[in-house]
Design an enzyme around this catalytic site. Structure first.
Site: not given
Length: 331
Positions: A279, A200
């Site tokens: 999220d 990432e």
């Protein structure tokens, strides 16, 4: 767009990154915690992405508010319960909720094992009231260092029968995976599956390390794999699942636009890849939003979206009988 004959799943979904705005407001007032706004309406921009914000720093600040109000174990239990409700209400058949007990505990010095127990209790209560299948994944938050991760691991392993897997999340560049090889040996010895945030912020080497040394069979995000043809070939051959979260990747500036997102590249390479929300509370999205984006922005056809749905079921940390039961419920 979403195929109703295939189970709808969300495998990369942070429980502590999905706290309702009104819950932050209520818990803040209940516990005398100073909030950054004086009304529910004006609180939202401090805890949820608004419009086209794409700053990792701003994203993390919003995330921090979600745990800042966890002043006692009842608050933790409430948030866990509401996560089950939100998963069911968003149309999911199955979700894996991951959480970092250290991150949830640290603001108010809660006992780590107590946080784990409160999450388990909240999920159990939610499952009595809502029709959805839920499993839990424990997170070690690498950003707090090896010793904190040891505490976290011990609190989680004390309740390993309630977990399906462990994850490594946090600062990938500052705390590379090799610092946690011993932690994950304990995870493997405990019989839990392994996923890891990798590729990432760091390059493909982080993903190789997670797979070969930590024992990960799934990777969270993994966007940088596309720069390593050998890794892409390995991922496809060994069915290493990529838990992709396109909107979150945009919000954290991991990619600069949906057009630059490598989802299509993974699919074309035959890599097992699924759509997930990451999220959802911070991003103010649900799983259906990600499928809409995949169709409109990532240019996936309905047939490809159906394959992504099937991929999610294949990647899930479930037994074959549990997988079959998910499909049977859709028949």
């Amino acid at each position: 767009m979403i195929n109703t004959s295939i189970p709808l799943v969300d495998l990369h979904r942070h429980l502590d990154g999905n706290v309702r705005v009104n819950t932050i407001w209520e818990l803040g007032h209940q516990h005398g915690i100073a909030l950054p706004a004086d009304s529910l309406e004006t609180l939202a921009p401090f805890v949820q992405i608004q419009g086209k914000e794409t700053s990792l720093v701003a994203f993390l600040k919003k995330l921090d508010w979600m745990v800042a109000v966890l002043a006692d174990l009842d608050a933790v239990k409430r948030v866990a319960y509401e996560n089950v409700a939100d998963a069911a209400l968003s149309g999911l058949d199955y979700a894996e909720l991951r959480f970092s007990p250290y991150y949830m505990a640290m603001n108010h010095k809660l006992p780590i094992e107590g946080v784990v127990e409160a999450v388990i209790d909240g999920v159990k209560a939610g499952l009595k009231d809502y029709q959805v299948k839920i499993n839990l994944i424990g997170i070690m938050s690498r950003s707090f260092g090896q010793a904190a991760c040891t505490q976290e691991l011990e609190g989680l392993l004390a309740h390993k029968q309630h977990l399906v897997a462990m994850d490594l999340a946090g600062d990938e560049l500052g705390f590379p995976g090799e610092l946690f090889n011993e932690h994950f040996k304990r995870v493997r010895d405990a019989g839990l599956a392994i996923t890891a945030h990798a590729g990432e912020a760091a390059g493909s080497q982080s993903m190789w390390q997670a797979i070969q040394e930590l024992g990960a069979t799934r990777i969270g995000h993994g966007v940088n794999a596309i720069h390593d043809p050998k890794l892409m070939e390995y991922l496809a051959k060994h069915r290493i699942g990529i838990e992709s979260c396109p909107t979150s990747n945009l919000h954290t500036s991991t990619v600069s636009s949906y057009a630059e997102h490598p989802f299509r590249t993974f699919m074309d390479a035959g890599v097992l890849i699924s759509l997930n929300t990451d999220d959802p509370g911070v991003s103010a999205i649900d799983i259906k939003h990600e499928y809409r984006i995949a169709k409109s922005e990532l240019r996936l056809s309905d047939a490809e979206l159906a394959q992504v749905q099937r991929n999610g079921v294949e990647m899930a940390f479930l037994s074959e009988s549990e997988r079959k039961a998910l499909y049977a419920a859709k028949a």
